[in-house]
Design a protein around this motif. Structure first.
Motif, PDB file in Angstrom:
ATOM      1  N   SER A 362       1.051  -1.467   0.020  1.00 29.40           N
ATOM      2  CA  SER A 362      -0.004  -0.054  -0.188  1.00 29.40           C
ATOM      3  C   SER A 362       0.575   1.342  -0.156  1.00 29.40           C
ATOM      4  O   SER A 362       0.130   2.090  -1.211  1.00 29.40           O
ATOM      5  CB  SER A 362      -1.043  -0.081   1.409  1.00 29.40           C
ATOM      6  N   LYS A 363       2.049   0.887   0.696  1.00 26.20           N
ATOM      7  CA  LYS A 363       2.982   2.356   0.562  1.00 26.20           C
ATOM      8  C   LYS A 363       3.470   2.698  -0.398  1.00 26.20           C
ATOM      9  O   LYS A 363       3.754   3.599  -1.441  1.00 26.20           O
ATOM     10  CB  LYS A 363       4.059   1.347   1.687  1.00 26.20           C
ATOM     11  N   ALA A 364       3.844   1.303  -0.874  1.00 23.29           N
ATOM     12  CA  ALA A 364       4.105   1.946  -2.576  1.00 23.29           C
ATOM     13  C   ALA A 364       3.128   2.355  -3.521  1.00 23.29           C
ATOM     14  O   ALA A 364       3.690   3.179  -4.845  1.00 23.29           O
ATOM     15  CB  ALA A 364       4.799   0.222  -2.885  1.00 23.29           C
ATOM     16  N   ARG A 365       2.251   2.002  -3.356  1.00 20.58           N
ATOM     17  CA  ARG A 365       1.366   2.088  -4.019  1.00 20.58           C
ATOM     18  C   ARG A 365       1.340   3.733  -4.293  1.00 20.58           C
ATOM     19  O   ARG A 365       1.070   4.201  -4.878  1.00 20.58           O
ATOM     20  CB  ARG A 365      -0.316   1.279  -3.978  1.00 20.58           C
ATOM     21  N   LEU A 366       0.638   4.108  -3.083  1.00 20.07           N
ATOM     22  CA  LEU A 366       0.753   5.573  -2.022  1.00 20.07           C
ATOM     23  C   LEU A 366       1.552   6.472  -2.732  1.00 20.07           C
ATOM     24  O   LEU A 366       1.251   7.064  -3.618  1.00 20.07           O
ATOM     25  CB  LEU A 366       0.363   5.990  -0.705  1.00 20.07           C
ATOM     26  N   PHE A 367       3.408   6.169  -2.606  1.00 19.95           N
ATOM     27  CA  PHE A 367       4.134   6.615  -3.117  1.00 19.95           C
ATOM     28  C   PHE A 367       4.155   6.659  -4.680  1.00 19.95           C
ATOM     29  O   PHE A 367       4.610   7.990  -5.195  1.00 19.95           O
ATOM     30  CB  PHE A 367       5.998   5.861  -2.708  1.00 19.95           C
ATOM     31  N   ARG A 368       4.336   5.591  -5.360  1.00 24.91           N
ATOM     32  CA  ARG A 368       3.834   5.475  -7.248  1.00 24.91           C
ATOM     33  C   ARG A 368       2.622   6.576  -7.320  1.00 24.91           C
ATOM     34  O   ARG A 368       3.216   7.276  -8.195  1.00 24.91           O
ATOM     35  CB  ARG A 368       3.331   4.362  -7.813  1.00 24.91           C
ATOM     36  N   ARG A 369       1.837   6.310  -6.730  1.00 21.03           N
ATOM     37  CA  ARG A 369       0.326   7.745  -6.918  1.00 21.03           C
ATOM     38  C   ARG A 369       1.273   8.924  -7.114  1.00 21.03           C
ATOM     39  O   ARG A 369       0.783   9.896  -7.721  1.00 21.03           O
ATOM     40  CB  ARG A 369      -0.849   7.407  -6.053  1.00 21.03           C
ATOM     41  N   SER A 370       1.788   8.933  -5.748  1.00 25.37           N
ATOM     42  CA  SER A 370       1.807  10.840  -5.808  1.00 25.37           C
ATOM     43  C   SER A 370       3.308  10.776  -6.524  1.00 25.37           C
ATOM     44  O   SER A 370       3.075  12.301  -7.109  1.00 25.37           O
ATOM     45  CB  SER A 370       2.923  10.410  -3.986  1.00 25.37           C
ATOM     46  N   ALA A 371       3.963   9.564  -6.517  1.00 29.07           N
ATOM     47  CA  ALA A 371       4.923  10.282  -7.696  1.00 29.07           C
ATOM     48  C   ALA A 371       4.705  11.143  -9.456  1.00 29.07           C
ATOM     49  O   ALA A 371       4.851  11.625  -9.588  1.00 29.07           O
ATOM     50  CB  ALA A 371       5.898   9.275  -7.900  1.00 29.07           C
ATOM     51  N   GLU A 374       2.670  14.066  -9.185  1.00 29.94           N
ATOM     52  CA  GLU A 374       3.245  14.859  -8.915  1.00 29.94           C
ATOM     53  C   GLU A 374       4.123  15.086 -10.371  1.00 29.94           C
ATOM     54  O   GLU A 374       4.496  16.482 -11.322  1.00 29.94           O
ATOM     55  CB  GLU A 374       4.626  14.822  -8.285  1.00 29.94           C
TER      56      GLU A 374
END
Lengths: 381, 525
Positions: A362-371, A374
């Motif tokens: 979930s963190k990776a998904r969150l991170f990917r989404r924010s990336a 951006e």
């Protein structure tokens, strides 16, 4: 020594050490304070039974850690770890039986109650020495370790792997269960060992002794965690994982998977024995049902739920599953087995990396989404 | 006292006034005092007339009546008949002849002895058996007389044994010797017990030697029977293990799926049997009740086949190639199935009755009984094994199954629907487990934990016999069953089982792939 402490320090990053410090703060400071310093009528007060319950969970967590070391890192799914746990428990239980002395129901200073009941005249030879605390503590690690060493040597040497190993470890714990059920074995048969009075001179009925046992469990779990962490980050740990992922290749590269697996299996059994030895004084009984194959399989699910191959996952899993068990067997007993069964299926089908994996995902998904957003925003800008 | 009277009246037995004696003795039963009645009963018993047995039974039950003119009547469900002539009579003024407990005991014993002289062979046989079980020196003459008159060989054998037993206590050494010679052929532990005192210390050295020889020959025979019993029980246990393991040989052996829920499939089969039994009991007339087992076999197969296919399609097919995960997931399934059955049927044992054709057994020789339910299970188990072997070998489905096992991509390329074959194979394995459940419901408890008891054992059988080999499973199951039962007398049930488990663990070291290992490169994959 300096190089060792440096090596120990580098076995974890800053996050690990912070996590460990927070854990220590919660289990070693917060819990005792809430239990002892906060007044009983306060909402924040932690009742005594909760301390014992947490102590039990800490033992389970230690057991899960042992399981994770051998399964998560070395690929050996042992379905007999409950046996090592129980053997450690029996070792300390034998000491506590001897410590009862003449305060038993029959008042016999030389023989435990159940032997008097069975009309035994003298102590069997294998009970000698267990009146000494140091001997019992030694046996807590030596007996499970020796069994695991012999069993593992026989099994790994003939390259019994995968499900075959699982099945024969299951047969091992099943055979031990049948053996310990026999009265002639001299371990109390069906009833096991119970009615303990004190341990190392401390009265087991006192809350302070219970708190002491709880604290000991927490400290031992912390140390075992560090030891496990130390091992898995060492070169040995890398070879362990290599054995898990491609055993033949490791063998062809010149390592001995047998020796490595044997080391991990034995160490893991010793840790399980220690967990059992901490567990038994807190619950006050050890009987042969602890050897039942079902118990051993349940350990695997704690590790799988938490996330195998991550040490913290094993601990987390043990707490999560056992917490759910305590709550659900009280609230809706008939639902518990459905939930446990469903857990086995969901974890194996849907979350092979357990809770830790879910978190990372979930963190990776969150991170990917924010990336991505951006990037989009940057493009828009 | 009886003996004395017997001796006295022995002469009278052959006298021409036989019938009158009987009538007189019967009349004498209606005496005033109990002691007179007892004397009369002794006299009557000594006559050795078969009709007296019915009189004694009736008197002991309080069904013996006397009319005012002294005629003795036997009452049977409301009607009266003359005790001497047997003619039905109307009796309005008849009064019951009273008895006390002492008299009742004597009457029953006398009736038992007289049973030996009854015209009905069934009653004679019962009387002879009871005489053999509790030899009564007072009855020696009656037994001898009965032996002389007996024509049925089986009863004759029983009686001559009874006589021999009585002779063992005789004061004449020659009588004792001939009795020993007769008893030496027996295989009854009780006879050994009778001979033992003579072998230990008879006054006559010849008798003593003969008794010792007889005892040792009986012991040899008992030992052989014991081995026979153990072998039968071993084969029986082996057949149970085999039934439990055949399904596993399919799912584990052919597909490589560790199905921890296998035991629960057995349990579902047993509960299907229970449901069918209840349905048959409710819907069909009682005469057809025994048929329920025949109906239960296909029903259990269909139910567990369906459950198996469902599991394969929803869970197991996603886990191929991950045996450890399969093991854990199927364990989860087993927990859920157990709890499901517990919620539906309750946690307590359910009673599944043996149909009439499966109860009882054939007694071969002393103490060695082949019980029908065990024999049926052994035969049933062989039938299932052969049927499965035939399906695998000759049917189209079996061909597809073997093709998929040996080379999945190639089988798929040839147009075999591999997914459907997987599901059907798993279903087949589960279905056979269900059939095993039908059989196991006949010899054990039907409870939600039924399957748990078999899971470790059946894995041991498959691993020991060799994965993927039906014949290995057969040999594995039979040898484990036999070893278990042969060890039991020496080590006890639990220790025997532990020894077997340890032996298997050690055996796997030597032959990690079992007795009948598949060979070839694909096995190593």
């Amino acid at each position: 020594m300096t190089s060792f402490s440096a090596r120990l320090l580098t076995c974890g990053n800053r996050r690990l050490w912070t996590g460990l410090a927070v854990g220590a703060l919660v289990f070693l400071v917060l819990v005792p304070v809430l239990n002892l310093a906060v007044p009983v009528d306060s909402a924040l007060h932690l009742p005594n039974y909760m301390v014992t319950l947490l102590g039990k969970y800490l033992c389970y967590a230690l057991l899960a850690l042992a399981m994770d070391l051998v399964w998560g890192y070395c690929g050996v799914l042992s379905l007999g770890h409950g046996a090592f746990f129980a053997l450690g428990g029996y070792a300390i239980g034998m000491y506590m039986m001897r410590a009862i002395g003449s305060r038993g129901v029959y008042g016999n200073a030389d023989l435990p109650d159940f032997m008097v009941f069975l009309n035994w005249q003298e102590l069997p030879w294998y009970w000698f020495g267990f009146s000494q605390p140091w001997f019992a503590l030694l046996m807590v690690v030596v007996i499970p370790g020796a069994l695991a060493f012999v069993f593992g040597w026989l099994a790994f040497r003939s390259r019994i792997t995968g499900v075959y190993l699982s099945i024969i470890t299951q047969a091992m714990t099943y055979a031990l269960m049948l053996a310990f059920f026999r009265n002639e074995m001299g371990f109390g048969g069906n009833n096991g060992l119970t009615d303990f009075k004190d341990i190392f001179g401390f009265d087991l009925a006192l809350p302070s002794t219970k708190m002491g046992l709880y604290l000991a469990s927490a400290v031992v779990l912390g140390l075992a965690f560090l030891l496990a962490r130390f091992i898995v980050t060492s070169k040995l740990g890398r070879v362990m994982m290599a054995v898990r992922d491609a055993e033949s290749r490791v063998r062809f590269l010149g390592y001995s998977p047998t020796a490595i697996k044997l080391f991990v299996f034995t160490l893991s059994a010793m840790l399980a024995g220690v967990a059992g030895a901490l567990y038994v004084p807190q619950v006050g009984i050890i009987n042969p049902s602890e050897f039942s194959p079902a118990n051993s399989i349940e350990i695997a699910i704690w590790v799988a739920v938490g996330g195998r191959g991550t040490l913290i996952g094993a601990i987390l899993g043990a707490f999560a599953v056992n917490g759910a068990k305590t709550w659900l067997t009280g609230a809706a007993p008939e639902l518990w087995l459905f939930l446990l069964g469903a857990l086995f299926i969901i974890v194996t089908l849907g979350m092979p990396k357990g809770l830790i994996g879910l978190w990372a995902q979930s963190k990776a998904r969150l991170f990917r989404r924010s990336a991505v957003t951006e990037e989009k925003e940057a493009r828009h800008a | 006292m009886l003996k004395l009277v017997l001796a006295l009246v022995a002469l009278l037995v052959c006298s021409p006034a036989y019938a009158d004696d009987f009538a007189g003795a019967v009349r004498a039963l209606n005496a005033d005092s109990f002691s007179d009645k007892l004397t009369a009963a002794d006299t009557l018993a000594a006559l050795g007339d078969g009709r007296a047995a019915a009189v004694f039974e009736a008197m002991a039950d309080g069904r013996l009546y006397a009319t005012a003119d002294g005629t003795i009547l036997i009452e049977q469900s409301g009607s009266y008949r003359d005790a001497v002539s047997g003619a039905t009579v109307a009796a309005s003024d008849a009064a019951a002849i009273t008895v006390n407990n002492r008299l009742r005991g004597a009457l029953r014993a006398a009736a038992g002895q007289l049973g030996l002289l009854n015209s009905d062979p069934v009653i004679r046989q019962q009387a002879a058996e009871s005489m053999l079980a509790t030899p009564n020196p007072d009855a020696a003459d009656t037994v001898r007389k009965a032996l002389a008159a007996e024509t049925v060989p089986a009863i004759k054998a029983l009686l001559s044994q009874a006589v021999a037993r009585l002779d063992l206590a005789d004061s004449d050494p020659a009588h004792r010797l001939s009795a020993i010679a007769q008893l030496a052929a027996s295989s009854d532990p009780q006879v050994r017990g009778l001979l033992q005192p003579l072998a230990d210390g008879d006054s006559d050295p010849q008798v003593k030697a003969a008794a010792q020889k007889a005892v040792s020959s009986i012991e040899n025979r008992l030992g052989l029977i014991g081995i026979g019993v153990n072998i039968f029980q071993g084969i029986s246990l082996g057949s149970v293990l085999l039934l439990a393991a055949i399904g596993l040989a399919v799912t584990f052996g052919v597909m490589g799926v560790i199905n921890m829920a296998h035991g629960e499939m057995i349990m579902l089969g047993a509960y299907s049997t229970f449901v069918v039994q209840e349905a048959v009991r409710a819907l069909l007339p009682p005469d057809y009740f025994g048929l329920y087992l025949v109906i239960a076999v296909p029903v259990a197969f269909v139910v567990t086949f369906a459950v198996g296919v469902l599991l394969e399609r929803t869970v197991i097919r996603f886990l191929y190639g991950r045996p450890l995960e399969t093991m854990l997931a199927t364990w989860g399934i087993s927990l859920m199935l157990q709890q499901l059955v517990r919620s539906l049927f309750g946690a307590s044992n359910r009673e599944v009755a043996n149909p009439a054709w499966m109860t009882g057994g054939i007694e071969l020789i002393g103490g060695f009984t082949l019980t029908y339910n065990r024999v049926v299970i052994i035969l049933f188990c062989l039938a299932v094994l052969l049927a499965l072997a035939a399906v695998l070998r000759w049917s189209r489905f079996g061909l597809f199954m073997r093709a998929v096992t040996q080379n999945r991509p190639m089988a798929s390329a040839m147009g075999i629907p591999t997914g459907r074959i997987d599901a059907a194979t798993f279903g087949l394995g589960s279905g056979i487990a269900g059939i095993a459940g039908v059989a196991l419901s006949q010899i054990g408890n039907v409870s939600p934990n039924l399957g748990q008891g078999y899971i470790v054992d059946s894995f041991m059988v498959v691993v020991f016999g060799g994965v993927g080999s039906l014949w290995g499973t057969l040999v594995g199951a039979l040898s484990l069953g036999l070893v278990n039962k042969l060890l039991e007398p020496y080590a006890g049930a639990m220790l025997g089982k532990i020894l077997v488990l340890v032996a298997i663990i050690l055996f796997i070291q030597k032959r990690p792939r079992g007795l009948f290992a598949l060979k070839g490169r694909s096995v190593e994959g």
